[in-house]
Design an enzyme around this catalytic site. Structure first.
Site, PDB file in Angstrom:
ATOM      1  CG  ASP A 483      -2.203  -0.759   0.955  1.00  0.00           C
ATOM      2  OD1 ASP A 483      -2.598  -0.969  -0.061  1.00  0.00           O
ATOM      3  OD2 ASP A 483      -2.726  -1.267   2.085  1.00  0.00           O
TER       4      ASP A 483
HETATM    5  C1  GLC Z   1      -1.350  -3.642   5.514  1.00  0.00           C
HETATM    6  C2  GLC Z   1      -2.575  -4.097   4.569  1.00  0.00           C
HETATM    7  C3  GLC Z   1      -2.293  -4.808   3.446  1.00  0.00           C
HETATM    8  C4  GLC Z   1      -1.228  -4.295   2.660  1.00  0.00           C
HETATM    9  C5  GLC Z   1      -0.142  -4.456   3.345  1.00  0.00           C
HETATM   10  C6  GLC Z   1       1.271  -3.899   2.934  1.00  0.00           C
HETATM   11  O1  GLC Z   1      -1.290  -5.019   6.223  1.00  0.00           O
HETATM   12  O2  GLC Z   1      -3.643  -4.230   5.455  1.00  0.00           O
HETATM   13  O3  GLC Z   1      -3.647  -4.677   2.630  1.00  0.00           O
HETATM   14  O4  GLC Z   1      -1.150  -5.411   1.657  1.00  0.00           O
HETATM   15  O5  GLC Z   1      -0.234  -3.625   4.658  1.00  0.00           O
HETATM   16  O6  GLC Z   1       1.106  -2.523   2.632  1.00  0.00           O
HETATM   17  C1  GLC Z   2      -0.725   2.394   5.984  1.00  0.00           C
HETATM   18  C2  GLC Z   2       0.368   1.170   6.399  1.00  0.00           C
HETATM   19  C3  GLC Z   2      -0.032   0.103   5.642  1.00  0.00           C
HETATM   20  C4  GLC Z   2      -1.236  -0.264   5.512  1.00  0.00           C
HETATM   21  C5  GLC Z   2      -2.313   1.176   5.012  1.00  0.00           C
HETATM   22  C6  GLC Z   2      -3.843   0.396   5.153  1.00  0.00           C
HETATM   23  O1  GLC Z   2      -0.348   2.938   4.484  1.00  0.00           O
HETATM   24  O2  GLC Z   2       1.687   1.602   6.387  1.00  0.00           O
HETATM   25  O3  GLC Z   2       0.789  -0.894   6.213  1.00  0.00           O
HETATM   26  O4  GLC Z   2      -1.585  -1.143   4.625  1.00  0.00           O
HETATM   27  O5  GLC Z   2      -1.884   2.170   5.800  1.00  0.00           O
HETATM   28  O6  GLC Z   2      -4.406   1.717   4.682  1.00  0.00           O
END
Ligand code: GLC
Ligand code: GLC
Length: 811
Positions: A483
């Site tokens: 993300d």
């Molecule tokens: C968080 C989110 C997941 C995402 C991950 C890596 O765990 O829930 O959807 O893939 O972060 O950014």
């Molecule tokens: C932030 C976190 C990531 C997660 C995301 C969810 O970017 O660092 O891990 O997946 O929020 O919206």
């Protein structure tokens, strides 16, 4: 250092020191009513939605992360204490907290008194039951006071924490005998209230927080408890609480029990009141009547135990490694059920105030619980599919109560659509229930646009296949699985969303990771098509997948590893030409899992590079070298200090991908070593470093670039649970459902002599014995099913109700 131990017979983790590095919690409840409970009885409860129907208050971001809970105070002479040590922190002569499957038992001892607090949510009920048992272990009579204490929340947890100009005037309660009713807002639009009751007559009660605690005391020394007398306060506005005062005299060696019930109650629209302003107590009385006696409580606990025995009986392994056994048989599966129930909503790190159900998160969670509750997996898949857009793209999140897509965040996370294929394929492999493909699902919850689920999968596939960038790789959109890799957003102002600021649509950034996913899940889609006899479409899909595989090898190979992506300026990300972030973990795991480069050698090289550049004592970090400054063109990933979260933290979720990839190459020793680095049960001896619960995976561990390494954060609600279970059960132990039957394909350490496994699968039971006489890591020399030799290693599905004795000799 340990703070407790695993009691495998009782399937419990027993905490023996209340001062754990962080609150170590458990989840109670399995349907609609949930309680988070820490090892010192902190936490809160809610009905269905942690934001909208919060029953008790949690104090956010407080200096003690666990500063509020459902507490019981004992007053013995002039000393007051709690069985769970908090909040008084009075020294105890003995303390234990047993976190079990759906229940928690906290026991404290002081001055010859033992106080046991058993807490659980009965199956099928919307309440929490707490039984307090006080025992006099001395040879003198003991006069004791017992006080209960819960602090009610005004339902909407976010409003509760912010809208004080209103909140201080809306609190309302009723008290009748031992029943305390919290009825704020019931007089207007709500049709629900809470009741907190005890099964014995009370000496007094309180419902107003300041009366009970005193204006300046706080829960660690409540005025009423210190005085030994309730004030019988009725809350008018301010902060409503529920507190009972009970007194007892215990003879030597005598015990007494009290059953407290905290229930969520709903009335109809027409029968809200029994008299003007007086709430209808019938729903409350119905549930309270079910938990009046010890026999009733014991019976409900027994039902809960039986429920878990049944769930865990689907997959059970016995090996020489007791840590592996408890991981596979108990805790990893338990955590998978929790991610099913909670998604990413409510934990001690997820506030329960925002974040709906993630499209990709929920799809991946299915991999971990489909074998236990296939019906619920089916329902979940259909809910998710209903939110998909007609062009195959997806809302990134949807709301659990309405089951509708979340417009705030919208769509454009271009890995999302493919995870739907992953979830459906996993469901089909487990159940063989192809009727799900014919289920009609809406697009974007519009009933006029229904189409069979198979059509939804087609749109997922086609969306990816038709959204390609300059290199022919899939466009990344706002982000893919990671993300925080935001290649199309260019945010320069604090407070802006890294994901949805800037022109997400249009730009050309591409993802090699999605390319790998497309090969993996595109093949699974093709397999589904062949199973339902759509050969022509399957051939087309196969062709498209082959094309992508070629593209990944041509444009996505960096020489020693797979590139991560191409940014909006078409520059590579995760390549040796980059100054920082030269190599990323995700494409190494995903592309090899997809089988890319298995024949031509890239797969081996990619995993060797991952080991060389990404590995540390706590697993593989996301990338290396960590980014030391903010990069506008990369986004949130570079917002984290080096070694944390997506910027080179060990993001546990993606480690199983590499471990699965290692098993595909037959590297049993390596796979197992890597698993032990991230698996919490193996980290129990270093709990003081790892910090989070040793019985569940956490999302992230600070990596080799962090000033303090090895610290876990964000435990419980992580996709690591389901991938961890898939990795261990299906790839290391190698008991893997496939479309045509159960496949046996272990990849274990050479020193492992074998193991046995009981697996329930499509209505039959398999008793599997794996022997490894020659100390190999992978490969099967021979296999028999009920004495008959089997060609290959996939056991064809027998008539339901069969018992298969399976003997496997590796070699
Ligand atoms: C968080 C989110 C997941 C995402 C991950 C890596 O765990 O829930 O959807 O893939 O972060 O950014
Ligand atoms: C932030 C976190 C990531 C997660 C995301 C969810 O970017 O660092 O891990 O997946 O929020 O919206």
């Amino acid at each position: 250092m340990r703070y407790g131990y695993f009691d495998d017979n009782r399937k419990e983790y027993v905490i023996t020191d209340p001062r754990t590095p962080l609150p170590w919690i458990n989840y109670l409840g399995s349907d609609d009513f949930f309680r988070l409970i820490s090892n010192t009885a902190g936490g809160y409860c809610f009905y269905k939605d942690a934001n909208l129907l919060r029953m008790t208050r949690y104090r956010y971001n407080s200096d003690r992360p666990d500063s509020n809970g459902h507490y019981f105070y004992i007053k013995d002479g002039n000393k007051i204490w709690n069985p769970g040590w908090q909040p008084t922190q009075t020294a105890l002569a003995g303390y234990s907290c047993r976190h079990g499957l759906g229940y928690t038992i906290i026991e404290g001892r002081r001055n010859g008194i033992c106080a046991k607090q058993e807490v659980f949510v009965p199956r099928g009920e919307n309440c929490e039951v707490t039984r307090i048992t006080l025992s006099n272990e001395t040879y003198k009579d003991k006069e004791l006071d017992l006080f209960s204490y819960v602090e009610f929340c005004f339902w909407n947890a976010l409003e509760d924490m912010s809208n004080f100009q209103r909140n201080y005037s809306i609190g309302e309660v009723e008290v009748i005998g031992s029943d305390i009713y919290h009825k704020s807002e019931f007089r207007e639009r709500r049709r629900h209230y809470a009741v907190f009751s005890v099964n014995k007559p009370v000496a007094g009660f309180d419902t107003d927080r300041t009366s009970f605690l005193g204006a300046y005391n706080g829960p660690s020394f409540p005025e009423a408890v210190i005085r030994g007398e309730s004030k019988n306060s009725i809350a008018h506005g301010w902060a409503p609480i529920g507190s009972h005062h009970l007194t007892c005299t215990l003879k030597p060696q005598e015990s007494v029990s009290y059953i407290f019930v905290l229930a969520y109650c709903e009335t109809g629209k027409e029968d809200k009141f029994e008299a003007p302003g007086v709430i209808n107590k019938k729903p409350a009385q119905e549930v309270l009547a079910k938990f009046r006696t010890d026999e009733q409580v014991d019976q409900a606990l027994e039902e809960l135990r039986a429920h878990w025995e049944k769930l865990l009986s689907v997959y059970h392994v016995e090996s020489d490694d007791e840590v592996l056994n408890r991981t596979a048989n108990i805790w990893n599966q338990y955590q998978c059920m929790t991610t099913f129930n909670m998604s990413r909503s409510a934990s001690y790190y997820e506030s329960g105030l925002g974040r709906g159900m993630g499209f990709r998160d929920s799809c991946q969670d299915i991999l971990g619980f489909v074998h236990m509750i296939p019906d619920k997996a089916r329902e979940r898949i259909l809910d998710i599919a209903n939110t998909q857009f007609p062009d195959g793209s997806a809302y990134h999140q949807y709301q659990p109560l309405t089951k509708r897509g979340n417009t705030g965040l919208g769509s454009g996370f271009n890995d999302d659509p493919l995870w739907l294929i992953a979830a459906v394929a996993a469901y089909l492999r487990e159940t063989g229930d192809y009727t799900i493909l014919d289920e009609l699902c809406d697009f974007n919850n519009n009933p006029e646009t229904k189409a069979p689920l198979l059509e939804h999968l087609k749109r997922s596939f086609t969306f990816t296949a038709t959204h390609l960038g300059p290199h022919g790789l899939p466009l990344i959109g706002r982000a893919d699985w990671n993300d925080c890799l935001n290649l199309n957003c260019f945010s320069e102002e604090p407070g802006e969303s890294f994901q949805i600021t800037g022109p997400s649509e249009g730009p050309v950034a591409e993802s090699v990771f999605i390319g790998g996913m497309f090969v993996k899940y595109g093949r699974e889609y093709e397999e589904i098509l062949r199973h339902v006899g759509r050969e022509e479409e399957a051939d087309e899909a196969e062709h498209t997948v082959q094309q992508m595989e070629k593209t990944v090898l041509d444009a996505g190979w960096d020489g020693e590893w797979f590139v991560r992506a191409y940014d909006a300026a078409k520059k590579p990300v995760g390549s040796h030409v980059c100054e920082e972030g030269k190599i990323y973990i995700e494409p190494q795991g995903m592309c090899v899992m997809a089988g890319i480069g298995l024949e031509s050698g890239e797969a081996v090289k990619a995993l060797e590079s991952a080991q060389r550049y990404l590995e540390c004592d706590y697993g593989l970090v996301v990338l290396n070298p960590a980014y030391t400054s903010y990069h506008l063109e990369l986004g949130e990933i570079t917002s984290y200090p080096p070694g944390y979260k997506e910027n080179a933290g060990v993001f546990c979720h993606n480690n199983p991908w590499v471990i699965i990839a290692e098993t595909m190459l037959g590297h049993g020793d390596r796979a197992f070593d890597l698993m032990k680095k991230i698996c919490p049960t193996y980290l129990e001896p270093i709990s003081e470093i790892h910090k989070t619960e040793p019985y569940v995976y956490c999302q992230m561990v600070s990596g080799k670039d962090a000033p303090v390494q090895g610290e876990g954060k964000n435990s419980w609600l992580t996709g690591t649970a389901s991938w961890g279970f898939a990795m261990l059960s299906q790839y290391i132990l190698g008991i893997r459902p496939e479309m045509d039957g159960l496949c046996i394909d272990p990849c274990i350490p050479a020193a492992c002599k074998g193991f046995t496994c009981t697996r329930k699968f499509r209505g039959s039971e398999y008793h599997i014995t794996v022997k490894n006489p020659n100390g190999v890591q992978k490969g099967i020399a021979s296999m028999t099913v009920n004495g008959n030799k089997l060609d290959g290693n996939v056991i064809p599905v027998p008539a339901a109700g069969s018992v298969c004795e399976v003997e496997v000799v590796m070699g």
